[in-house]
Design an enzyme around this catalytic site. Structure first.
Site, PDB file in Angstrom:
ATOM      1  N   ASP A 146      -2.682  -7.915  -5.191  1.00 51.16           N
ATOM      2  CA  ASP A 146      -3.073  -6.758  -4.406  1.00 51.16           C
ATOM      3  C   ASP A 146      -3.676  -5.663  -5.273  1.00 51.16           C
ATOM      4  OD1 ASP A 146      -3.319  -5.474  -2.037  1.00 51.16           O
ATOM      5  OD2 ASP A 146      -1.190  -5.105  -1.712  1.00 51.16           O
ATOM      6  N   GLN A 180       1.026 -10.992  -3.198  1.00 56.05           N
ATOM      7  CA  GLN A 180      -0.398 -10.703  -3.065  1.00 56.05           C
ATOM      8  C   GLN A 180      -0.956 -10.290  -4.421  1.00 56.05           C
ATOM      9  OE1 GLN A 180       0.020  -7.519  -0.145  1.00 56.05           O
ATOM     10  NE2 GLN A 180      -0.829  -8.868   1.427  1.00 56.05           N
ATOM     11  N   CYS A 211       0.789  -1.230   0.000  1.00 53.58           N
ATOM     12  CA  CYS A 211       0.000   0.000   0.000  1.00 53.58           C
ATOM     13  C   CYS A 211       0.826   1.288   0.000  1.00 53.58           C
ATOM     14  CB  CYS A 211      -1.065   0.014   1.089  1.00 53.58           C
ATOM     15  SG  CYS A 211      -0.746  -0.958   2.542  1.00 53.58           S
ATOM     16  N   ARG A 228       7.669 -11.052   5.136  1.00 52.02           N
ATOM     17  CA  ARG A 228       7.359 -10.955   6.556  1.00 52.02           C
ATOM     18  C   ARG A 228       8.163 -11.991   7.320  1.00 52.02           C
ATOM     19  NH1 ARG A 228       0.852  -9.973   5.863  1.00 52.02           N
ATOM     20  NH2 ARG A 228       1.154  -8.206   4.465  1.00 52.02           N
ATOM     21  N   HIS A 284      -5.253  -1.365  -4.607  1.00 47.97           N
ATOM     22  CA  HIS A 284      -5.717  -0.311  -3.711  1.00 47.97           C
ATOM     23  C   HIS A 284      -6.627   0.608  -4.481  1.00 47.97           C
ATOM     24  CE1 HIS A 284      -2.149  -1.950  -1.715  1.00 47.97           C
ATOM     25  NE2 HIS A 284      -2.912  -1.822  -0.656  1.00 47.97           N
ATOM     26  N   HIS A 338      -8.347  -1.679   0.401  1.00 51.88           N
ATOM     27  CA  HIS A 338      -7.306  -2.673   0.086  1.00 51.88           C
ATOM     28  C   HIS A 338      -8.045  -3.963  -0.236  1.00 51.88           C
ATOM     29  CE1 HIS A 338      -4.279  -0.468   2.825  1.00 51.88           C
ATOM     30  NE2 HIS A 338      -5.454   0.099   3.091  1.00 51.88           N
ATOM     31  N   LYS A 340     -11.940  -5.227   8.142  1.00 49.96           N
ATOM     32  CA  LYS A 340     -11.863  -5.952   6.891  1.00 49.96           C
ATOM     33  C   LYS A 340     -12.935  -7.023   6.773  1.00 49.96           C
ATOM     34  CE  LYS A 340      -8.272  -8.982   8.731  1.00 49.96           C
ATOM     35  NZ  LYS A 340      -7.102  -9.762   8.380  1.00 49.96           N
TER      36      LYS A 340
END
Length: 669
Positions: A403, A401, A354, A383, A405, A534, A488
């Site tokens: 991902d 991900q 993000c 991570r 946004h 997200h 979420k």
RNA sequence: GCCAACGUUGCACAGCUGGUAGUGCUCCUGAUUUGUAAUCAGGUGGUCGGGAGUUCAAAUCUCUCCGUUGGCUCCA
């Protein structure tokens, strides 16, 4: 005489003092493990002294299994204390499929487990009565004087000076509220499964305990069914299949939890990415690409660095700066403090995408006419998961991900969240993953875990709640499950073993736009703050593929199969035709492999089956002379003499529709 | 990170209480040219996870590190 009324409305008249069990046996027959008197669960041996309502707890009901498993835990504890007198029982609750009991004792091996199980079976044969006794506080404390854990439980759970019940079977006594089965002979269908350690009170600073797990059912059939399921699940374990089918590799030399996608696994991933890509274009997303690292300050601003420092790879610091700090005698902990305070900067492997996407947003001024802006990227994040947590593809240290946004106005939140949810549902639908639940994660009690003002959270939580409600599927609200920047909506998939995996997620975020001071020009000419959404419908490609491998047991639908068609020749006379067919298929984009070795056809089939192609084509004289193919599916069904053109048309249709079924071999032929 | 168990050729496994490694599949080479779940014969391949120690001698015992598995704790 007292009156006992049963759930069906009938009333039994009995003499006072008759046991609940006797009445239940008369009224319902056999199979009860406990009773419910006036709504309260209790033992079958409980005497009925006055008029009441009575119901049974049957062994095959959820409550009945609970009782059975709880009693089984006691049985385990009795066996363990007989074999290991020094062992101190702590707690032993029933759990799904069985029970566990935690002991303070020395380590146990496989043989110990078998020995304990044998002892349990012996105690069952002894048919010991399991009886309830009430004791006052003082005698309880005497009874368990040598077991500080039980004392601690009493200190915690019992009011000052209050007594409690214990259950006795033979020489074994345990502090317990019950109810329990009347005797050990009720416990027949159990098996000890594993040992591990646990911490007293789940606190790693306290005593380390030995935990013994077992499973327990009401019937032999149920126990066997569970054992069969476990065996089958082991066969579809993605770590095993990943190796057998050459889908991915995790290498000691590369590092724990770092997945190497092999060519065959990469096909699956690429197909999934293509699939979602089609929907991203439909929904008006813009593709972006960003690097794998960013400055520490970026993550100080976002909050990732302070909030998740312990689960990040340590920051990268420039060599010269390191040398200078070392010359100045700076210690590691001082370095760490300087970083935390922002005195020195470094780079972080990105823990989330993000912040990068936010900076793309910030690189240009925006007006309300631009919104919603949707930035999508298959972004790899890193991570520092605890080493003991890492497992296969489902729990890793580096993952990608799918991902995106979305930067939206407040008015657009509802519609955009729904768009995201639709995407998740389309994906789950196509892949036939229908056993999932929806979880709305809200912030929990501990405010230090979250950023932002509470009004913003309220708004975001309301947005998630109403989006979830509009789905028309049941959902649960769970406190403490939110991300640090916002609530979420998670899609949690259940696998064959009933384990849950969080895959798709949609998050509404008022906070990062604030922290990064994002704005857009509104119709009123004023500056406004956008809201971020997200979302990652797969979650992570690694975890999703891991779950998918197990979901399909390695038998991917044709569109996902690493190799879709394996061509097997009967003899070397047919190699030319095989190559010809192979070339035609390749031109159409089909993934095809030819086995022109001189093995027998039986041997080739046996070998190729292991790689699970969607179809095998067997080509010999008949096929070569008539331009046909003989098709064999995974189930071993086959059809011969299919014209090549026909086959190719049907195959392409199966691939392009992303069908989960193998339709090319029909029994009708 | 914690506790336990485990770590032998690409894969699946044998190797008991210490005497420098075996089997099946894969792979390679011959022979065979085969019609829907293993054709036959030969061969290659391992400093037994890394390092250190005990011992005349270690895959086998001890320590340590790495990794895997099962749990515990954690998961933006």
């Amino acid at each position: 005489m007292v009156e006992v009324s049963l759930p069906n409305g009938t009333i039994h008249e009995i003499a006072a003092g008759v046991s609940a069990g006797d009445v239940i046996k008369d009224a319902f027959g056999r199979g009860a493990v406990a009773a419910i008197i006036n709504g309260e669960p209790c033992d079958l041996s409980t005497p009925i002294e006055e008029s009441c309502t009575l119901d049974q707890i049957h062994s095959e009901s959820d409550e009945g299994l609970h009782v059975l498993r709880h009693s089984c835990a006691h049985l385990l504890a009795q066996a363990v204390t007989q074999l290991h007198p020094e062992a101190k029982p702590t707690i032993g609750p029933p759990i799904e499929h069985g029970f566990y009991y935690d002991f303070e004792m020395g380590p146990l091996g496989e043989e110990d487990l078998r020995e304990i199980e044998k002892k349990m079976k012996y105690i069952v044969k002894q048919n010991l009565q399991i009886s309830r006794e009430e004791h006052d506080s003082e005698s309880l404390r005497q009874m368990f004087a040598d077991n500080q854990f039980k004392i601690e439980i009493m200190d915690d759970k019992l009011d000052d000076g209050a007594g409690s019940s214990v259950y006795r079977q033979g020489e074994f006594v345990d502090l317990c509220r019950g109810p329990h089965v009347p005797s050990t002979s009720y416990l027949r269908h159990f098996k000890l499964t594993s040992t591990s350690t646990a911490f007293w009170r789940a606190d790693s600073n306290r005593e380390h305990l030995v935990r013994i797990y077992g499973m327990c059912y009401a019937t032999k059939e149920d126990l066997q069914a569970r054992e069969t399921l476990l065996r089958e699940a082991a066969l579809r374990d993605h770590r095993k299949l990943g190796k057998d089918l050459q889908l991915f590799h995790i290498d000691e030399m590369v590092g724990q939890g770092l997945v190497l996608w092999t060519p065959r696994g990469s096909v699956v991933r690429q197909e999934l990415q293509n699939f979602i890509g089609e929907h991203l274009r439909r929904q008006g997303y813009s593709q972006v690409f960003t690097p794998h690292i960013g400055k520490l300050d970026l993550y100080r601003t976002s909050g990732h660095f302070p909030y998740y420092q312990d689960s990040q790879y340590p920051p990268l610091v420039e060599r010269d700066l390191m040398a200078k700090l070392a010359d100045d005698g700076c210690s590691c902990s001082e370095l760490s403090n300087l970083m935390e305070e922002g005195e020195i900067d470094g780079y972080l492997l990105k823990p989330m995408n993000c912040p990068h996407h936010i900076r793309i947003y910030s690189s240009q001024p925006h007006s309300y006419r631009d919104l919603p802006l949707r930035f999508a990227e298959f972004g790899t994040v890193y991570r520092w998961e605890q080493s003991g947590e890492i497992s296969g593809m489902t729990r890793v240290r580096g993952f990608t991900q799918d991902d995106a946004h979305l930067f939206v106005t407040e008015d657009q939140i509802a519609e955009e969240v729904l768009g995201c949810i639709e995407l998740v549902q389309v994906i789950f639908g196509v892949l036939g993953m229908d056993d999932y639940r929806v979880r709305v994660g809200l912030r929990g009690e501990d405010s230090s875990k979250y950023v932002g003002q509470s009004e913003k959270w309220d708004k975001a939580e309301e947005a998630c709640r109403s989006a979830a409600a509009s789905l028309g599927v049941p959902f649960t609200e769970e406190e403490g499950e939110a991300a640090f920047y916002g609530p979420k909506i998670d899609f949690v998939v259940r696998d064959v073993l009933g384990r849950e995996w969080q895959l798709g997620t949609v998050q509404v975020d008022y906070n990062l736009p604030e922290r990064f001071d994002l704005e857009y020009a509104g119709a009123d000419g004023e500056k406004h703050r956008p809201v971020m959404i997200h979302r990652a419908p797969f979650g992570s490609m690694e975890r999703f593929c891991g779950v998918l491998i197990e979901h399909f047991a390695g038998k991917f639908p044709t569109w996902l199969s690493p190799t879709q068609i394996h061509i097997l020749t009967i003899s070397e006379k047919h190699i030319d035709y095989a190559n010809e067919v192979s070339e035609e298929l390749k031109v159409l984009g089909v993934r095809v492999e030819v086995d022109d070795s001189d093995n027998t056809i039986g041997k080739k089939i046996r070998t190729h089956r292991k790689m699970q192609p969607s179809y095998m084509l067997v080509l010999g004289d008949e096929e070569a002379s008539s331009r046909t193919v003989s098709i064999r599916n995974r189930a071993g069904d086959q059809v011969q003499g299919v014209p090549l053109d026909n086959f190719m048309a049907n195959l392409l249709a199966e691939i392009s529709t992303r069908s989960s079924e193998q339709k090319l071999v029909s029994k009708l032929d």
